[in-house]
Design a protein around this motif. Structure first.
Motif, mmCIF file in Angstrom:
data_model
loop_
_atom_site.group_PDB
_atom_site.id
_atom_site.type_symbol
_atom_site.label_atom_id
_atom_site.label_comp_id
_atom_site.label_asym_id
_atom_site.label_seq_id
_atom_site.Cartn_x
_atom_site.Cartn_y
_atom_site.Cartn_z
ATOM 1 N N LEU A 250 0.901 -1.200 0.107
ATOM 2 C CA LEU A 250 0.058 0.131 0.008
ATOM 3 C C LEU A 250 0.953 1.299 -0.095
ATOM 4 O O LEU A 250 0.862 2.236 -0.740
ATOM 5 N N VAL A 251 1.939 1.334 0.766
ATOM 6 C CA VAL A 251 2.989 2.389 0.764
ATOM 7 C C VAL A 251 3.430 2.581 -0.419
ATOM 8 O O VAL A 251 3.491 3.790 -1.267
ATOM 9 N N GLU A 252 3.818 1.454 -1.299
ATOM 10 C CA GLU A 252 4.633 1.582 -2.497
ATOM 11 C C GLU A 252 3.557 1.917 -3.754
ATOM 12 O O GLU A 252 3.829 2.656 -4.745
ATOM 13 N N SER A 253 2.286 1.682 -3.622
ATOM 14 C CA SER A 253 0.963 2.029 -4.573
ATOM 15 C C SER A 253 0.992 3.294 -4.531
ATOM 16 O O SER A 253 0.732 4.016 -5.618
ATOM 17 N N ILE A 254 1.339 4.020 -3.216
ATOM 18 C CA ILE A 254 1.217 5.421 -3.278
ATOM 19 C C ILE A 254 2.138 6.043 -4.160
ATOM 20 O O ILE A 254 1.937 7.097 -4.851
ATOM 21 N N ARG A 255 3.434 5.688 -3.984
ATOM 22 C CA ARG A 255 4.493 6.273 -4.581
ATOM 23 C C ARG A 255 4.457 5.972 -6.132
ATOM 24 O O ARG A 255 5.111 6.962 -6.822
ATOM 25 N N ARG A 256 3.865 5.181 -6.629
ATOM 26 C CA ARG A 256 3.614 4.970 -8.059
ATOM 27 C C ARG A 256 2.300 5.665 -8.482
ATOM 28 O O ARG A 256 2.168 5.895 -9.793
ATOM 29 N N PHE A 257 1.557 6.188 -7.830
ATOM 30 C CA PHE A 257 0.150 6.978 -8.218
ATOM 31 C C PHE A 257 0.675 8.250 -8.761
ATOM 32 O O PHE A 257 1.617 8.829 -8.396
ATOM 33 N N PRO A 258 -0.151 8.628 -10.011
ATOM 34 C CA PRO A 258 0.492 10.019 -10.542
ATOM 35 C C PRO A 258 0.368 11.230 -9.522
ATOM 36 O O PRO A 258 -0.579 11.222 -8.617
ATOM 37 N N LYS A 259 1.371 12.067 -9.637
ATOM 38 C CA LYS A 259 1.201 13.417 -8.852
ATOM 39 C C LYS A 259 -0.128 14.147 -9.178
ATOM 40 O O LYS A 259 -0.823 13.844 -10.365
ATOM 41 N N GLN A 260 -0.201 15.262 -8.509
ATOM 42 C CA GLN A 260 -1.467 16.093 -8.641
ATOM 43 C C GLN A 260 -1.974 16.611 -9.883
ATOM 44 O O GLN A 260 -2.872 16.155 -10.302
ATOM 45 N N LYS A 261 -0.905 17.114 -10.543
ATOM 46 C CA LYS A 261 -1.086 17.836 -12.012
ATOM 47 C C LYS A 261 -1.484 16.629 -13.036
ATOM 48 O O LYS A 261 -2.133 16.747 -13.850
#
Length: 264
Positions: free
Chosen positions: A221-232
């Motif tokens: 779950l932590v790693e999936s956050i880092r792979r998610f696109p940034k806000q823009k």
């Protein structure tokens, strides 16, 4: 959008690729792997949210509900919302106005999460006020133009094809319908990013091991956050999906963000 922010890609051999945390996998493997994670953590999911966020997730979700501005005539679909947090808050907000929602549907791909939500609904006396549907965000089992509001909280980063999930969100919304996504994101300030990264990788998996007896799932779950696109970048995905009047709002310094779009 940069290549590292794409949810899926195609390898040289033509096979579609995705990721499971930091691990690159075949795209057709991800759904079952993610389902396995949430089957493992379902019974402790809500208590782990309190431990991981220090209770802040409650404020973030309250802010999401405020962004909806619930009214008695509204129908809501909450996708990946198996434990019912968003739908219960939506119902309770409308009841405080002396009314009832037109329709509230929770759709989650994981039956174990839905079972937890139903148990919570029984405790709150809300079981009959929510439709509980086991379904895939990429292939929603609902007709076009069915809902006034679509929410997804801490779930969209787990789907295999984010673009397909967004297309489905737009399809099931009525004209004038509102899309809202609450998701972990990227802090604005470098100092906060460093603290957040240290906490995420050193504390959260250990908490998962102690509280939920499942360190690997919380590492994912932590790693999936880092792979998610940034806000823009995610905002661009909303625009590409055909949503209009799109925007995002950071909370807690950008640790989480609420993205908004309208089907006009």
């Amino acid at each position: 959008m940069s290549e590292e922010n794409k949810a899926t890609d195609t390898a040289n051999d033509g096979a579609e690729k995705s990721h499971f945390g930091f691990k690159d996998i075949d795209a057709d493997q991800k759904q079952d792997m993610v389902k396995g994670v949430f089957e493992n953590v379902a019974s402790k999911y809500d208590i782990m949210n309190d431990f991981m966020s220090g209770g802040l997730h409650r404020l973030w979700k309250a802010s999401l509900i405020d962004s909806i501005n619930p009214k008695p005539h509204m129908s809501l679909i909450d996708v990946a919302g198996g434990t019912g947090d968003i739908s219960f808050r939506f119902i309770e907000k409308i009841k405080k106005q002396g009314g009832k929602p037109k329709q509230v549907t929770v759709c989650d791909i994981n039956q174990a999460m839905l079972d937890v939500g139903k148990d919570r609904a029984i405790d709150k006396g809300l079981l009959s006020e929510v439709n509980w549907v086991c379904g895939n965000a990429e292939e929603l089992p609902f007709a076009d133009n069915s809902f006034d509001v679509y929410t997804i909280a801490f779930g969209i980063r787990n789907v295999t094809h984010i673009d397909r999930a967004l297309a489905e969100a737009k399809r099931v919304l009525k004209p004038g319908g509102h899309f809202l996504c609450l998701e972990f994101s990227t802090p604005d300030q470098e100092a906060l990013r460093k603290i957040y990264n240290w906490y995420s990788f050193n504390v959260i998996p250990e908490l998962g091991g102690m509280v939920a007896d499942d360190k690997p799932s919380y590492q994912y779950l932590v790693e999936s956050i880092r792979r998610f696109p940034k806000q823009k970048a995610f905002l661009e995905m909303l625009n590409d999906a055909g949503f209009e009047k799109t925007s995002y709002r950071n909370m807690s310094g950008g640790i989480v963000a609420i993205h908004s779009g309208w089907r006009l």
